[in-house]
Motif scaffolding. Structure first.
Motif, mmCIF file in Angstrom:
data_model
loop_
_atom_site.group_PDB
_atom_site.id
_atom_site.type_symbol
_atom_site.label_atom_id
_atom_site.label_comp_id
_atom_site.label_asym_id
_atom_site.label_seq_id
_atom_site.Cartn_x
_atom_site.Cartn_y
_atom_site.Cartn_z
ATOM 1 N N MET A 1 0.845 -1.173 0.000
ATOM 2 C CA MET A 1 0.000 0.000 0.000
ATOM 3 C C MET A 1 0.894 1.241 0.000
ATOM 4 O O MET A 1 1.858 1.313 0.747
ATOM 5 N N THR A 2 0.542 2.203 -0.824
ATOM 6 C CA THR A 2 1.333 3.426 -0.905
ATOM 7 C C THR A 2 0.998 4.355 0.265
ATOM 8 O O THR A 2 -0.041 4.200 0.919
ATOM 9 N N GLN A 3 1.859 5.328 0.483
ATOM 10 C CA GLN A 3 1.616 6.312 1.540
ATOM 11 C C GLN A 3 0.354 7.117 1.242
ATOM 12 O O GLN A 3 -0.393 7.447 2.162
ATOM 13 N N GLU A 4 0.121 7.397 -0.019
ATOM 14 C CA GLU A 4 -1.079 8.144 -0.408
ATOM 15 C C GLU A 4 -2.346 7.342 -0.079
ATOM 16 O O GLU A 4 -3.325 7.897 0.426
ATOM 17 N N GLU A 5 -2.304 6.042 -0.347
ATOM 18 C CA GLU A 5 -3.442 5.182 -0.030
ATOM 19 C C GLU A 5 -3.654 5.092 1.479
ATOM 20 O O GLU A 5 -4.790 5.147 1.956
ATOM 21 N N GLU A 6 -2.575 4.979 2.230
ATOM 22 C CA GLU A 6 -2.670 4.936 3.691
ATOM 23 C C GLU A 6 -3.285 6.223 4.227
ATOM 24 O O GLU A 6 -4.149 6.191 5.108
ATOM 25 N N LYS A 7 -2.843 7.345 3.694
ATOM 26 C CA LYS A 7 -3.369 8.644 4.116
ATOM 27 C C LYS A 7 -4.868 8.731 3.818
ATOM 28 O O LYS A 7 -5.649 9.203 4.646
ATOM 29 N N PHE A 8 -5.261 8.267 2.648
ATOM 30 C CA PHE A 8 -6.665 8.286 2.254
ATOM 31 C C PHE A 8 -7.512 7.421 3.197
ATOM 32 O O PHE A 8 -8.569 7.849 3.669
ATOM 33 N N LEU A 9 -7.042 6.208 3.483
ATOM 34 C CA LEU A 9 -7.797 5.309 4.359
ATOM 35 C C LEU A 9 -7.905 5.864 5.773
ATOM 36 O O LEU A 9 -8.947 5.739 6.422
ATOM 37 N N LYS A 10 -6.855 6.490 6.272
ATOM 38 C CA LYS A 10 -6.911 7.096 7.604
ATOM 39 C C LYS A 10 -7.897 8.256 7.639
ATOM 40 O O LYS A 10 -8.647 8.419 8.597
ATOM 41 N N ALA A 11 -7.907 9.061 6.579
ATOM 42 C CA ALA A 11 -8.854 10.182 6.507
ATOM 43 C C ALA A 11 -10.289 9.666 6.462
ATOM 44 O O ALA A 11 -11.173 10.199 7.135
ATOM 45 N N PHE A 12 -10.518 8.623 5.683
ATOM 46 C CA PHE A 12 -11.863 8.050 5.634
ATOM 47 C C PHE A 12 -12.244 7.478 6.991
ATOM 48 O O PHE A 12 -13.375 7.655 7.451
ATOM 49 N N GLY A 13 -11.335 6.790 7.643
ATOM 50 C CA GLY A 13 -11.610 6.216 8.956
ATOM 51 C C GLY A 13 -12.001 7.277 9.973
ATOM 52 O O GLY A 13 -12.944 7.086 10.753
ATOM 53 N N LYS A 14 -11.291 8.393 9.973
ATOM 54 C CA LYS A 14 -11.633 9.501 10.875
ATOM 55 C C LYS A 14 -13.021 10.037 10.558
ATOM 56 O O LYS A 14 -13.803 10.372 11.451
ATOM 57 N N HIS A 15 -13.330 10.121 9.268
ATOM 58 C CA HIS A 15 -14.646 10.594 8.830
ATOM 59 C C HIS A 15 -15.740 9.644 9.322
ATOM 60 O O HIS A 15 -16.750 10.091 9.880
ATOM 61 N N LEU A 16 -15.548 8.352 9.149
ATOM 62 C CA LEU A 16 -16.526 7.365 9.599
ATOM 63 C C LEU A 16 -16.736 7.462 11.112
ATOM 64 O O LEU A 16 -17.875 7.476 11.592
ATOM 65 N N LYS A 17 -15.657 7.548 11.848
ATOM 66 C CA LYS A 17 -15.755 7.643 13.304
ATOM 67 C C LYS A 17 -16.487 8.910 13.729
ATOM 68 O O LYS A 17 -17.323 8.875 14.641
#
Length: 81
Positions: A1-17
């Motif tokens: 997984m790229t750093q960009e993908e990791e950043k995207f998934l973390k941002a989505f996770g924060k949004h979901l929470k």
């Protein structure tokens, strides 16, 4: 997984929470992972991994989470990175 993908998934996770915890206004108390698990029929450990940005949810999982949270799928996936 790229750093960009990791950043995207973390941002989505924060949004979901934030959405999950923000449901307090709508229902009087925040929705716990266990309650969301029951409503969405998605294992709480998977929801936890999504919120932490450790896994990418499937489209069907996103649909189930949105329905359980009482929001549209487009609202669930609309967020700023």
């Amino acid at each position: 997984m790229t750093q960009e993908e990791e950043k995207f998934l973390k941002a989505f996770g924060k949004h979901l929470k934030a959405i999950r915890e923000g449901q307090k206004v709508r229902i009087g108390s925040k929705i716990s992972l266990r309650i969301l698990e029951q409503l969405a029929e998605v294992d709480h450990s998977q929801i936890h991994r999504i919120e932490k940005g450790r896994t990418a949810p499937s489209l069907l999982t996103l649909k189930a989470l949105a329905k359980a949270l009482g929001i549209s799928l487009s609202e669930l996936v609309s967020f700023e990175e």
